[in-house]
Design an enzyme around this catalytic site. Structure first.
Site, PDB file in Angstrom:
ATOM      1  N   TRP A  45       0.860  -1.184   0.000  1.00 21.41           N
ATOM      2  CA  TRP A  45       0.000   0.000   0.000  1.00 21.41           C
ATOM      3  C   TRP A  45       0.896   1.233   0.000  1.00 21.41           C
ATOM      4  O   TRP A  45       1.872   1.288   0.752  1.00 21.41           O
ATOM      5  CB  TRP A  45      -0.928   0.050   1.222  1.00 21.41           C
ATOM      6  CG  TRP A  45      -1.648   1.373   1.264  1.00 21.41           C
ATOM      7  CD1 TRP A  45      -2.704   1.746   0.482  1.00 21.41           C
ATOM      8  CD2 TRP A  45      -1.318   2.527   2.064  1.00 21.41           C
ATOM      9  NE1 TRP A  45      -3.052   3.059   0.748  1.00 21.41           N
ATOM     10  CE2 TRP A  45      -2.222   3.559   1.703  1.00 21.41           C
ATOM     11  CE3 TRP A  45      -0.346   2.782   3.033  1.00 21.41           C
ATOM     12  CZ2 TRP A  45      -2.186   4.819   2.293  1.00 21.41           C
ATOM     13  CZ3 TRP A  45      -0.310   4.053   3.612  1.00 21.41           C
ATOM     14  CH2 TRP A  45      -1.230   5.048   3.249  1.00 21.41           C
TER      15      TRP A  45
ATOM     16  N   GLU B  88      -3.103  -2.759  -2.390  1.00 23.63           N
ATOM     17  CA  GLU B  88      -4.262  -2.192  -1.678  1.00 23.63           C
ATOM     18  C   GLU B  88      -4.580  -0.800  -2.212  1.00 23.63           C
ATOM     19  O   GLU B  88      -3.759   0.112  -2.117  1.00 23.63           O
ATOM     20  CB  GLU B  88      -3.946  -2.128  -0.173  1.00 23.63           C
ATOM     21  CG  GLU B  88      -5.048  -1.498   0.671  1.00 23.63           C
ATOM     22  CD  GLU B  88      -4.678  -1.376   2.149  1.00 23.63           C
ATOM     23  OE1 GLU B  88      -3.506  -1.654   2.508  1.00 23.63           O
ATOM     24  OE2 GLU B  88      -5.549  -0.974   2.928  1.00 23.63           O
TER      25      GLU B  88
ATOM     26  N   LYS C 174      -6.992   2.800  -2.655  1.00 27.24           N
ATOM     27  CA  LYS C 174      -7.634   3.755  -1.744  1.00 27.24           C
ATOM     28  C   LYS C 174      -8.283   4.848  -2.593  1.00 27.24           C
ATOM     29  O   LYS C 174      -7.807   5.151  -3.689  1.00 27.24           O
ATOM     30  CB  LYS C 174      -6.575   4.337  -0.827  1.00 27.24           C
ATOM     31  CG  LYS C 174      -7.087   5.194   0.291  1.00 27.24           C
ATOM     32  CD  LYS C 174      -6.054   5.258   1.406  1.00 27.24           C
ATOM     33  CE  LYS C 174      -6.431   6.285   2.447  1.00 27.24           C
ATOM     34  NZ  LYS C 174      -5.607   6.192   3.644  1.00 27.24           N
TER      35      LYS C 174
ATOM     36  N   ASP D 238      -9.796  -3.029   1.515  1.00 28.07           N
ATOM     37  CA  ASP D 238      -9.888  -2.399   2.839  1.00 28.07           C
ATOM     38  C   ASP D 238     -11.229  -1.674   2.861  1.00 28.07           C
ATOM     39  O   ASP D 238     -11.472  -0.785   2.028  1.00 28.07           O
ATOM     40  CB  ASP D 238      -8.717  -1.416   3.022  1.00 28.07           C
ATOM     41  CG  ASP D 238      -8.743  -0.689   4.365  1.00 28.07           C
ATOM     42  OD1 ASP D 238      -9.837  -0.221   4.773  1.00 28.07           O
ATOM     43  OD2 ASP D 238      -7.685  -0.545   4.996  1.00 28.07           O
TER      44      ASP D 238
ATOM     45  N   HIS E  53     -11.721   2.123   2.315  1.00 28.38           N
ATOM     46  CA  HIS E  53     -11.065   2.759   1.170  1.00 28.38           C
ATOM     47  C   HIS E  53     -11.942   2.993  -0.052  1.00 28.38           C
ATOM     48  O   HIS E  53     -11.443   3.126  -1.165  1.00 28.38           O
ATOM     49  CB  HIS E  53      -9.848   1.923   0.747  1.00 28.38           C
ATOM     50  CG  HIS E  53      -8.711   2.031   1.716  1.00 28.38           C
ATOM     51  ND1 HIS E  53      -7.449   1.598   1.444  1.00 28.38           N
ATOM     52  CD2 HIS E  53      -8.657   2.558   2.966  1.00 28.38           C
ATOM     53  CE1 HIS E  53      -6.658   1.823   2.485  1.00 28.38           C
ATOM     54  NE2 HIS E  53      -7.376   2.397   3.416  1.00 28.38           N
TER      55      HIS E  53
ATOM     56  N   HIS F 105      -8.668  -5.990   4.576  1.00 29.87           N
ATOM     57  CA  HIS F 105      -8.386  -5.189   5.764  1.00 29.87           C
ATOM     58  C   HIS F 105      -9.738  -4.809   6.319  1.00 29.87           C
ATOM     59  O   HIS F 105     -10.441  -3.979   5.730  1.00 29.87           O
ATOM     60  CB  HIS F 105      -7.606  -3.916   5.418  1.00 29.87           C
ATOM     61  CG  HIS F 105      -6.126  -4.109   5.422  1.00 29.87           C
ATOM     62  ND1 HIS F 105      -5.241  -3.077   5.230  1.00 29.87           N
ATOM     63  CD2 HIS F 105      -5.379  -5.221   5.629  1.00 29.87           C
ATOM     64  CE1 HIS F 105      -4.001  -3.557   5.300  1.00 29.87           C
ATOM     65  NE2 HIS F 105      -4.065  -4.851   5.522  1.00 29.87           N
TER      66      HIS F 105
ATOM     67  N   ASP G 205     -11.677   7.278   5.802  1.00 26.93           N
ATOM     68  CA  ASP G 205     -10.833   6.155   6.205  1.00 26.93           C
ATOM     69  C   ASP G 205     -10.221   6.418   7.572  1.00 26.93           C
ATOM     70  O   ASP G 205      -9.021   6.568   7.715  1.00 26.93           O
ATOM     71  CB  ASP G 205      -9.740   5.996   5.131  1.00 26.93           C
ATOM     72  CG  ASP G 205      -8.757   4.891   5.457  1.00 26.93           C
ATOM     73  OD1 ASP G 205      -9.215   3.835   5.909  1.00 26.93           O
ATOM     74  OD2 ASP G 205      -7.548   5.085   5.260  1.00 26.93           O
TER      75      ASP G 205
ATOM     76  N   ASP H 158     -10.152   4.557  10.315  1.00 24.48           N
ATOM     77  CA  ASP H 158      -9.576   3.418  11.025  1.00 24.48           C
ATOM     78  C   ASP H 158      -9.981   3.356  12.490  1.00 24.48           C
ATOM     79  O   ASP H 158      -9.149   3.126  13.363  1.00 24.48           O
ATOM     80  CB  ASP H 158      -8.039   3.407  10.868  1.00 24.48           C
ATOM     81  CG  ASP H 158      -7.627   2.977   9.467  1.00 24.48           C
ATOM     82  OD1 ASP H 158      -7.893   1.830   9.099  1.00 24.48           O
ATOM     83  OD2 ASP H 158      -7.077   3.819   8.717  1.00 24.48           O
TER      84      ASP H 158
ATOM     85  N   ASP I 166      -7.337  -3.794  10.277  1.00 25.05           N
ATOM     86  CA  ASP I 166      -6.571  -2.563  10.084  1.00 25.05           C
ATOM     87  C   ASP I 166      -7.290  -1.396  10.741  1.00 25.05           C
ATOM     88  O   ASP I 166      -8.134  -0.762  10.124  1.00 25.05           O
ATOM     89  CB  ASP I 166      -6.374  -2.305   8.575  1.00 25.05           C
ATOM     90  CG  ASP I 166      -5.475  -1.089   8.327  1.00 25.05           C
ATOM     91  OD1 ASP I 166      -4.854  -0.598   9.287  1.00 25.05           O
ATOM     92  OD2 ASP I 166      -5.409  -0.642   7.165  1.00 25.05           O
TER      93      ASP I 166
END
Ligand code: RNT
Ligand code: ZN
Length: 414
Positions: free
Chosen positions: A182, A221, A223, A255, A258, A282, A290, A292, A322
């Site tokens: 990533w 990955e 985004k 993810d 993303h 993820h 994003d 997290d 993640d």
């Protein structure tokens, strides 16, 4: 009759085999990201911290500052989480000897051998990631797509070094290691050239993946955007999806933080299953972007797990987590997020998936909707508690006391 036995009967009425679900849940590993323990700082820049492409917010006391502390915190967390575990490492968690340091393009297996010892001692697998952020060689926010050939080469060399390390970790553990690329590359404002950076990234990836590494599962990955790169991300969904589709052995990691807010990874999983034999994930929780946040037991998490289970894809979808929250106790963050991922997996395994599928195929939509809704209030909590007990971890909120004691005795003394 115990609550568990009675719950088991309630599920059996809907044709659900609870024992089978418990056995399957216990076999499916979840890859736990090491970076929740230290706010994605790592060990390779003593003065630094997360930045240049990634950020964490909050300053709760007790962050793990070194290898010993991170290992101890991770083990404290995993002692409270049921199920099979892997640890997901980043290259910035290289373990150096006293006084030793090498830059990221020069990292070798020996810098991760202590992690392999740790994994062996604890019977867990390892996954790996090049760390393409928080480093002075991120120039103008770019790495593998940089027009500066010295910058691009540095990061290509880093990614090649990481694949070799992952390969050796896999050999040592007799396992396959997911190695996830990533990068944060992108532009804040309207780009003047959208293709050039992508062609450079494509060439970088071709160089990175040139060597055969049979113990490595390669993935990329994508985004959609990030703070500071609002207008353009080089490694977009279409870019990496196309790359993976045209490069056998390279997979597209999803993810769930993303994508555009109305896109869902639960629907992307079955789309990719039609074409790929592996889908790395993820699992995270985005709040408006994003962000997290710690994974909670919410509908989309359950839907993701349902797609894995009902498509018989437990061996194909590689579940990784993640999230990183520095505003709460970090060990608790790990426990809450990972227990929730486990909980959602078990929840998915307890759905009357075959009956529901048959109803859809028979266009019996009324009955399907009825069954989906009625099963939502089955006594899931009793099955979850039994799962935790059988796994030797706290079945209820009592795990919290253990973490608070650890905070008093260990974290607050740092
Ligand atoms: C960032 C990506 C990436 C990182 C980790 C630390 O947006 O999600 O996976 O979170 O590599
Ligand atoms: Zn991610």
């Amino acid at each position: 009759m115990t609550r568990f036995e009675s719950a088991k009967e309630s599920y059996a009425r809907f044709g659900v085999d609870v024992e089978k679900a418990l056995a399957l849940a216990a076999e499916k590993p979840i890859s736990i990201h090491c970076w929740q323990g230290d706010d994605v700082v790592g060990f390779d820049s003593p003065t630094g911290g997360a930045g240049n492409g990634i950020q964490t917010t909050g300053n709760y006391p007790g962050r793990a500052r070194n290898f010993e502390e991170l290992k101890a915190d991770f083990l404290k967390a995993t002692s409270l989480i049921p199920g099979k575990k892997r640890i997901n490492l980043h290259a910035c968690y290289a373990v150096f000897d006293e006084g030793e340091w090498v830059d990221r393009d020069k990292l070798e297996y020996k810098h991760f051998a202590p992690w392999v010892e740790f994994a062996k001692e604890n019977g867990i697998g390892i996954d790996f990631n090049p760390t393409v952020f928080s480093h002075p060689m991120m120039k103008d926010g770019l790495s593998l797509s940089s027009p500066d050939e010295a910058v691009r080469k540095f990061w290509i060399d880093h990614c090649i070094a990481c694949r070799r390390i992952a390969q050796r970790i896999g050999e040592e553990l007799g396992d396959k290691v997911l190695n996830n690329v990533w990068i944060p590359d992108g532009y804040k404002d309207v780009p003047a050239d959208r293709l050039g950076p992508r062609l450079r990234l494509k060439d970088s990836l071709d160089q990175i993946f040139a060597e055969k590494c049979p113990n490595v599962i390669d993935c990329v990955e994508s985004k959609v955007f990030a703070i500071g790169v609002e207008s353009y991300t080089v490694g977009s969904n279409e870019f990496y999806m196309s790359y993976a589709a045209t490069h056998p052995g390279v997979y597209n990691l999803l993810d769930n933080g993303h994508y555009h807010p109305t896109e869902v990874v639960s629907d992307k999983i079955p789309a990719l299953l039609a074409f790929f034999d592996k889908i790395p994930l993820h699992v995270t929780r985005g709040v408006r972007w994003d962000s997290d946040h710690v994974v909670i037991f919410e509908d989309e998490l359950k839907e993701i797990m349902k797609e894995i289970v009902r498509n018989d894809a437990l061996d194909k979808v590689l579940i990784g987590l993640d999230f990183f929250d520095a505003s709460i106790n970090r060990v608790a963050a790990w426990v809450i997020g990972t227990r929730n991922a486990q909980k959602a997996l078990l929840w998915a395994l307890l759905q009357p998936n075959e009956q529901l599928r048959a109803m859809q195929d028979a266009a019996d939509f009324t009955r399907k909707l009825m069954l989906m809704e009625e099963t939502k209030t089955l006594p899931f909590g009793d099955i979850w508690q039994e799962y935790c007990s059988r796994q030797g971890v706290p079945a209820d909120e009592s795990w919290y006391e253990t973490v608070m004691q650890y905070e008093q005795n260990v974290l607050l003394k740092r």
